[in-house]
Design an enzyme around this catalytic site. Structure first.
Site, short mmCIF file in Angstrom:
data_model
loop_
_atom_site.label_atom_id
_atom_site.label_comp_id
_atom_site.label_asym_id
_atom_site.label_seq_id
_atom_site.Cartn_x
_atom_site.Cartn_y
_atom_site.Cartn_z
N ARG A 12 11.04 8.54 11.07
CA ARG A 12 11.94 9.67 11.23
C ARG A 12 13.19 9.22 11.97
NH1 ARG A 12 8.53 9.23 15.03
NH2 ARG A 12 8.81 9.95 17.13
N ASN A 63 12.30 -12.40 6.06
CA ASN A 63 11.50 -13.27 6.91
C ASN A 63 10.10 -13.44 6.31
OD1 ASN A 63 10.62 -14.73 9.22
ND2 ASN A 63 12.02 -13.54 10.49
N HIS A 87 -0.68 5.16 -7.33
CA HIS A 87 -1.79 5.56 -8.20
C HIS A 87 -1.98 7.08 -8.11
CE1 HIS A 87 -2.98 1.36 -8.71
NE2 HIS A 87 -2.63 1.23 -7.44
#
Length: 190
Positions: A185, A90, A120
């Site tokens: 979770r 979408n 990074h």
């Protein structure tokens, strides 16, 4: 006599190995510029122009698959994104494909889903030196990722799973589950 040969590893090879690499190396910059131009071209086409959009997407992602990605869409390279059959993304999808992004069959992404292989260094000296790394992401078959979810580097999402809207996926998600939240979770088996 010593017959050792120096092995030259390109920045692109380092990037795909998950090692420190220089994202501003000339060939990587050229590849990103090409992807930026194709993304702009795609995003400038009016919605509903399936044939024109598909032609650009197939060139950008180097595929022959019939896929649909709504505008706006952005990616770094395009060629590191491997998409299965029956894919839909979408509006507002961003895929930072500095490493491989493997997306299975029948995958749907809600609006503003972000998929980040790029990262990074945590240590300041390494980070300000310009070093970057990237880790692959795998999304299994029949996965639905709800709007505004973020998939972090190195993640695998198992087959037939659902990621709830607004989730930040920081750990691998197994097959056949519903997972939500920040951090994401598992809340239910399917």
């Amino acid at each position: 006599m010593n017959n050792t040969h120096a092995i030259f590893i390109t920045e692109k090879e380092k990037m795909l190995r998950g090692e420190y690499y220089n994202a501003f190396e000339k060939s990587l910059l050229k590849d990103r510029k090409k992807a930026q131009k194709l993304c702009k071209k795609l995003n400038d086409i009016p919605d509903g122009s399936h044939k024109k959009r598909l032609k650009i997407l197939q060139k950008l992602l180097q595929t022959k698959k019939d896929i649909w990605i709504e505008s706006p869409f952005r990616c770094d390279y395009g060629y590191n994104i491997m998409i299965g059959d029956n894919f839909y993304a979408n509006f507002g999808c961003v895929i930072l494909d500095c490493n491989l992004v493997k997306i299975g069959n029948n995958v749907q992404l809600g609006p503003n889903v972000q998929i980040y292989t790029a990262t990074h260094p945590i240590h300041i000296k390494e980070r300000i030196s310009g070093k970057e790394m990237a880790y692959p992401i795998t999304i299994g078959d029949n996965v639905w990722i709800g709007g505004s979810s973020i998939i972090l580097p190195g993640i695998t999402i198992g087959n037939n799973s659902v990621i709830g809207a607004g989730s930040v996926v920081t750990k691998n998600i197994p097959n056949h589950v519903v997972a939500v939240g920040n951090p994401c979770r598992v809340i239910k088996q399917i």
